[in-house]
Write an enzyme that holds these catalytic residues in place. Structure first.
Site, mmCIF file in Angstrom:
data_model
loop_
_atom_site.group_PDB
_atom_site.id
_atom_site.type_symbol
_atom_site.label_atom_id
_atom_site.label_comp_id
_atom_site.label_asym_id
_atom_site.label_seq_id
_atom_site.Cartn_x
_atom_site.Cartn_y
_atom_site.Cartn_z
ATOM 1 C CG HIS A 62 -2.111 -0.880 1.057
ATOM 2 N ND1 HIS A 62 -3.279 -0.714 1.757
ATOM 3 C CD2 HIS A 62 -2.311 -1.947 0.254
ATOM 4 C CE1 HIS A 62 -4.154 -1.647 1.395
ATOM 5 N NE2 HIS A 62 -3.580 -2.409 0.494
ATOM 6 C CE1 TYR A 74 -5.993 3.632 10.915
ATOM 7 C CE2 TYR A 74 -5.265 3.913 8.649
ATOM 8 C CZ TYR A 74 -5.142 3.298 9.881
ATOM 9 O OH TYR A 74 -4.162 2.353 10.079
ATOM 10 N N PRO A 86 -4.528 0.260 18.638
ATOM 11 C CG PRO A 86 -6.453 -0.889 18.008
ATOM 12 C CD PRO A 86 -5.790 -0.259 19.188
ATOM 13 C CE LYS A 114 3.713 3.338 13.304
ATOM 14 N NZ LYS A 114 4.138 2.891 11.992
ATOM 15 C CE1 TYR A 148 -1.328 4.025 9.212
ATOM 16 C CE2 TYR A 148 -0.167 2.975 7.389
ATOM 17 C CZ TYR A 148 -1.246 3.027 8.255
ATOM 18 O OH TYR A 148 -2.226 2.073 8.174
HETATM 19 C C1 PHB Z 1 -6.066 -4.361 10.664
HETATM 20 O O1 PHB Z 1 -6.081 -4.654 9.452
HETATM 21 O O2 PHB Z 1 -6.433 -5.185 11.515
HETATM 22 C C2 PHB Z 1 -5.620 -3.029 11.091
HETATM 23 C C3 PHB Z 1 -5.129 -2.147 10.135
HETATM 24 C C4 PHB Z 1 -4.716 -0.873 10.514
HETATM 25 C C5 PHB Z 1 -4.794 -0.492 11.838
HETATM 26 C C6 PHB Z 1 -5.272 -1.377 12.796
HETATM 27 C C7 PHB Z 1 -5.691 -2.648 12.423
HETATM 28 O O3 PHB Z 1 -4.409 0.755 12.186
#
Ligand code: PHB
Ligand code: APR
Length: 396
Positions: free
Chosen positions: A72, A205, A297, A301, A389
């Site tokens: 990505h 997000y 989450p 990280k 990130y």
């Molecule tokens: C996930 O795919 O479980 C996931 C992806 C990004 C995040 C947290 C969890 O920031």
């Protein structure tokens, strides 16, 4: 039984440390409380920083990640009903001269690849090791005792790596010498895994007055979605229909219209917490990964921090066995913690910007939207997000 390094825990931290030590010719044994199947059934986050992926390559076990993982180059931030792309690759190229990406590849898959490599290399993992107890870590000859199949065993070693997660025995062993820093967030994440194509080819997000939402994925046919929920909520209160309706209500119109829904394969609620224990070294016992720190989450990280800890720890142990000197081991705690705190700050910041907090009201919402507006229209601000990130550089 006798070994050079005893590793407690076969999550990503323990397995990676084992692989790194093995490559350097250092003898080790992993003791794991659970069964192999149990460890492999845990569903966790799925975003690898570029540096984490490179570590799997260095170990020669990156083939499946490259074949099945999804690279990505960007993420999307959604607020006030519109999506804005953060060009991770372009922004890191402009900031540092090297464009970086992330790899979407489930932690469960990383664990599986590491376990298979261990078997191929003929390394010892003791599964279902009960009542693990660490003694002698403050002297020169640590010993680990454990019970397996009803019989008591002893493992003599030179160093102990506590990679046994947040609820493990290692941090508990030195509880009276440790300083902890903690923030517990007043909400949880309700996660759903479904055999449906992801709503977008990049992660979304979303900040919304009803609460945060995240659209992630495991493959082109398998999606992972989350919505912010109350800590009092029970999974049984969330039918699939209620989950999909809530998710849709927090996304932009286009995403809401194209979202493909289906039966959930897994559904669970997780609390959010920031936690750091200091220091990470106690005589001959070292802490790494979730045993030492937890991040919420948001920003994915957790696994990546486990990778950076064991990268530093393995280098220090390798130096110790090469030279006989402990100076690199002396520096492990401070070095690992510098990177840990930066990721703790980043995860806290993303969490604070994206979630609805019970006590900040409409003012809080306006401030969040203003920050998101700034981030998505200021190149320097977006560069900072992108740099964190994709993963900050290692010290060596
Ligand atoms: C996930 O795919 O479980 C996931 C992806 C990004 C995040 C947290 C969890 O920031
Ligand atoms: N004895 C032996 N093993 C133990 C004990 C114990 N007393 N307590 C826990 N363990 C094992 C757990 O069963 C687990 O397999 O230690 C392992 C710890 O693994 P993780 O919890 O996955 O922690 P870590 O390897 O540090 O990985 C960090 O995993 O938890 C996620 O979000 C986190 O992504 C991050 C990553």
């Amino acid at each position: 039984m006798k070994t050079q390094v005893a590793i407690v825990g076969s999550g990503p931290a323990g397995l990676l440390l084992g692989a790194l030590l093995h490559k350097a010719g250092i003898d080790h044994v992993i003791l794991e409380q659970r069964s192999k199947d149990y460890v492999l059934s845990r569903i966790r986050a799925g975003v690898l920083e570029q540096g984490s992926g490179e570590m799997l390559d260095e170990l020669g076990i990156g083939a499946r990640m490259h074949a099945e993982g999804l690279v990505h180059d960007g993420i999307e931030l959604c607020f006030r009903g519109r999506r804005h792309r953060i060009d991770l690759h372009g922004l890191t190229a402009a900031a540092t001269g090297t464009g970086k990406s992330v790899m979407v590849y489930g932690q469960t898959e990383v664990t599986k690849d590491l376990m298979e490599a261990r078997e191929a290399w003929g390394l010892t993992t003791v599964y279902e090791a009960e009542d693990v107890a660490i003694s002698g870590w403050d002297a020169t000859a640590p010993t680990i005792s454990y019970r397996k199949d009803g019989r008591q065993h002893q493992l003599a070693c030179e160093y102990v790596a506590g990679c046994d997660g947040f609820h493990g025995v290692s941090r508990e062993t030195v509880a009276d010498r440790i300083r902890t820093y903690e923030r517990v967030y007043p909400f949880g994440w309700l996660g759903v895994l479904s055999e449906t194509p992801p709503v977008s080819h990049e992660l979304i997000y979303a900040n919304h007055e009803r609460g945060f939402a995240l659209c992630s994925m495991r493959s082109p046919t398998r999606s992972r979605y989350y919505v912010q929920c109350s800590l009092e909520d029970k999974v049984e209160q969330w039918s699939d229909q209620r989950f999909w309706d809530e998710l849709r209500s927090r996304l932009d119109e286009k995403a809401a219209d194209t979202l493909v829904t289906g039966a959930s394969i897994e559904k669970s609620i997780a609390p959010l917490r920031s936690f750091v224990a200091e220091p990470l070294r106690f005589g001959r016992l070292f802490l790494a990964g979730d045993a030492a720190h937890i991040v919420p989450p948001t920003g994915a990280k957790g696994l990546n921090l486990a990778v950076s800890d064991v990268r530093y720890l393995s280098r220090a142990l390798i130096e110790r066995y090469r030279t006989g000197e402990e100076s690199a081991l002396d520096g492990y705690s401070a070095r690992a913690l510098r990177r840990v705190w930066k990721a703790v700050r980043f995860s806290w910041w993303m969490t604070s910007m994206m979630h609805r907090f019970p006590d900040t009201g409409e003012f809080g919402q306006k401030i969040q939207e203003s920050e998101l507006d700034y981030l998505t229209h200021s190149t320097p601000a977006a560069m900072s997000l992108a740099e964190n990130y994709v993963g900050l550089p290692f010290e060596d």
